[in-house]
Design an enzyme around this catalytic site. Sequence first.
Site, mmCIF file in Angstrom:
data_model
loop_
_atom_site.group_PDB
_atom_site.id
_atom_site.type_symbol
_atom_site.label_atom_id
_atom_site.label_comp_id
_atom_site.label_asym_id
_atom_site.label_seq_id
_atom_site.Cartn_x
_atom_site.Cartn_y
_atom_site.Cartn_z
ATOM 1 N N ASN A 9 0.852 -1.190 0.000
ATOM 2 C CA ASN A 9 0.000 0.000 0.000
ATOM 3 C C ASN A 9 0.894 1.248 0.000
ATOM 4 O OD1 ASN A 9 -1.407 2.288 1.100
ATOM 5 N ND2 ASN A 9 -3.062 0.928 1.708
ATOM 6 N N HIS A 12 0.927 6.335 1.690
ATOM 7 C CA HIS A 12 1.672 7.316 2.482
ATOM 8 C C HIS A 12 2.867 7.937 1.750
ATOM 9 C CE1 HIS A 12 -1.176 6.955 5.533
ATOM 10 N NE2 HIS A 12 -0.995 5.651 5.651
ATOM 11 N N HIS A 45 -5.751 3.776 -1.720
ATOM 12 C CA HIS A 45 -7.081 4.097 -1.202
ATOM 13 C C HIS A 45 -7.437 5.504 -1.672
ATOM 14 C CE1 HIS A 45 -9.783 4.435 2.677
ATOM 15 N NE2 HIS A 45 -10.438 4.715 1.563
ATOM 16 N N ARG A 47 -9.531 8.155 -1.116
ATOM 17 C CA ARG A 47 -10.489 8.582 -0.087
ATOM 18 C C ARG A 47 -11.363 9.709 -0.608
ATOM 19 N NH1 ARG A 47 -8.922 6.751 5.373
ATOM 20 N NH2 ARG A 47 -10.687 7.984 6.021
ATOM 21 N N ARG A 51 -7.137 12.821 0.720
ATOM 22 C CA ARG A 51 -6.051 13.289 1.590
ATOM 23 C C ARG A 51 -4.677 12.729 1.203
ATOM 24 N NH1 ARG A 51 -7.417 10.056 7.120
ATOM 25 N NH2 ARG A 51 -9.344 11.197 6.925
ATOM 26 N N HIS A 52 -4.665 11.571 0.542
ATOM 27 C CA HIS A 52 -3.368 11.110 0.029
ATOM 28 C C HIS A 52 -3.444 10.832 -1.480
ATOM 29 C CE1 HIS A 52 -5.261 7.404 1.448
ATOM 30 N NE2 HIS A 52 -4.907 7.602 2.703
ATOM 31 N N GLU A 72 -8.829 0.646 -3.096
ATOM 32 C CA GLU A 72 -9.729 0.665 -1.941
ATOM 33 C C GLU A 72 -10.684 1.837 -2.092
ATOM 34 O OE1 GLU A 72 -6.576 -1.071 1.358
ATOM 35 O OE2 GLU A 72 -7.346 0.956 1.561
ATOM 36 N N THR A 102 -7.171 6.769 10.201
ATOM 37 C CA THR A 102 -7.034 5.685 9.232
ATOM 38 C C THR A 102 -8.313 4.859 9.292
ATOM 39 O OG1 THR A 102 -5.691 3.773 8.592
ATOM 40 C CG2 THR A 102 -5.801 4.246 10.938
ATOM 41 N N THR A 103 -8.385 3.767 8.511
ATOM 42 C CA THR A 103 -9.608 2.957 8.495
ATOM 43 C C THR A 103 -9.716 2.215 9.822
ATOM 44 O OG1 THR A 103 -9.063 2.661 6.166
ATOM 45 C CG2 THR A 103 -10.912 1.390 7.023
ATOM 46 N N GLU A 153 -11.157 -9.152 3.408
ATOM 47 C CA GLU A 153 -9.881 -8.785 4.020
ATOM 48 C C GLU A 153 -10.148 -8.576 5.504
ATOM 49 O OE1 GLU A 153 -7.297 -6.101 1.979
ATOM 50 O OE2 GLU A 153 -6.392 -5.410 3.847
ATOM 51 N N HIS A 194 -3.867 -4.186 7.880
ATOM 52 C CA HIS A 194 -3.990 -3.011 8.743
ATOM 53 C C HIS A 194 -3.054 -3.102 9.939
ATOM 54 C CE1 HIS A 194 -5.413 0.585 10.650
ATOM 55 N NE2 HIS A 194 -5.909 0.879 9.476
ATOM 56 N N HIS A 217 1.506 1.459 6.032
ATOM 57 C CA HIS A 217 2.089 2.506 6.855
ATOM 58 C C HIS A 217 3.465 2.143 7.423
ATOM 59 C CE1 HIS A 217 2.377 4.914 10.655
ATOM 60 N NE2 HIS A 217 2.188 5.855 9.757
HETATM 61 N N1 PXP Z 1 -5.975 -2.989 4.129
HETATM 62 C C1 PXP Z 1 -6.959 -2.067 4.125
HETATM 63 C C2 PXP Z 1 -8.308 -2.479 3.641
HETATM 64 C C3 PXP Z 1 -6.704 -0.740 4.526
HETATM 65 O O1 PXP Z 1 -7.701 0.162 4.516
HETATM 66 C C4 PXP Z 1 -5.406 -0.388 4.927
HETATM 67 C C5 PXP Z 1 -5.116 1.016 5.357
HETATM 68 O O2 PXP Z 1 -5.361 1.885 4.341
HETATM 69 C C6 PXP Z 1 -4.414 -1.378 4.893
HETATM 70 C C7 PXP Z 1 -4.730 -2.667 4.515
HETATM 71 C C8 PXP Z 1 -2.996 -1.075 5.225
HETATM 72 O O3 PXP Z 1 -2.881 -0.710 6.545
HETATM 73 P P1 PXP Z 1 -1.515 -0.085 7.051
HETATM 74 O O4 PXP Z 1 -1.281 1.155 6.264
HETATM 75 O O5 PXP Z 1 -1.764 0.155 8.488
HETATM 76 O O6 PXP Z 1 -0.451 -1.132 6.814
#
Ligand code: PXP
Length: 241
Positions: A9, A12, A45, A47, A51-52, A72, A102-103, A153, A194, A217
Amino acid sequence: MSRIRLGVNIDHVATIRNARGENYPSPLRAALIAQKTGADSITIHLREDRRHIKDSDLKIIMANLKIPLNLEIAATQEMQRIALKNKPPYICIVPERRKEITTEGGLNLNYRKNFLKKLIFNLKKNNSRVSLFIEPSLKDIKTAKQLNADCVEIHTGRLCNLINLGKKYKKEIVRIKKAAHLGNKIGLEVHAGHGLTYRSAKILSSVKGIKEFNIGHFLIGESIFEGLNKTIRKFRKIISR
Ligand code: PXP
């Protein structure tokens, strides 16, 4: 045992770019490095508040990426329209609240259930693989199946918090194991994500039946010190059982 796929992901990278309103660092560049280093997919993602990741990131990454893009989105009309137009191979439907950092939790599958069902139907018809981001709850796994999702997920935020705080996490692992087992049994592909770090990814990789981890992240943060290549390679190694 089968290999766990790694979804990287890159949200960031865009967060850092947007902090100064410049056009660097480039999320596309990060996506291409991740692809070259062995990521199985790239997650972004889009959003509601942008924001990103921005719409232009989605376009340019879709146009240049060879591995699947996992988009996402929240379950809204606007995101449905964008997803149908851009046709990402993978889509993960996530909850979204504007003020959250965050989510923060899994989807409420009973909220606007008919819209959710129609959204899943439309996205699948458009050839996207559809996943639902849910808590490790047996009820939600069954509902995801009824809604005809391809995948779920599992939100690992709670597990990761417990591990980070040095608290007991066995119960949460058992919850995730049961959810993954049921998901596989009823024909859903099970993913997890996550808050995953090297340590929590290692612990979670012992759970059978999880096919894909999505990590952002921590991975992007660690890349500041170690570089994206090295960090991805390290995650790859950690999750190869
Ligand atoms: N999976 C989903 C569905 C998410 O929304 C996120 C955060 O955007 C992640 C995975 C990744 O989480 P993290 O950035 O904390 O690793």
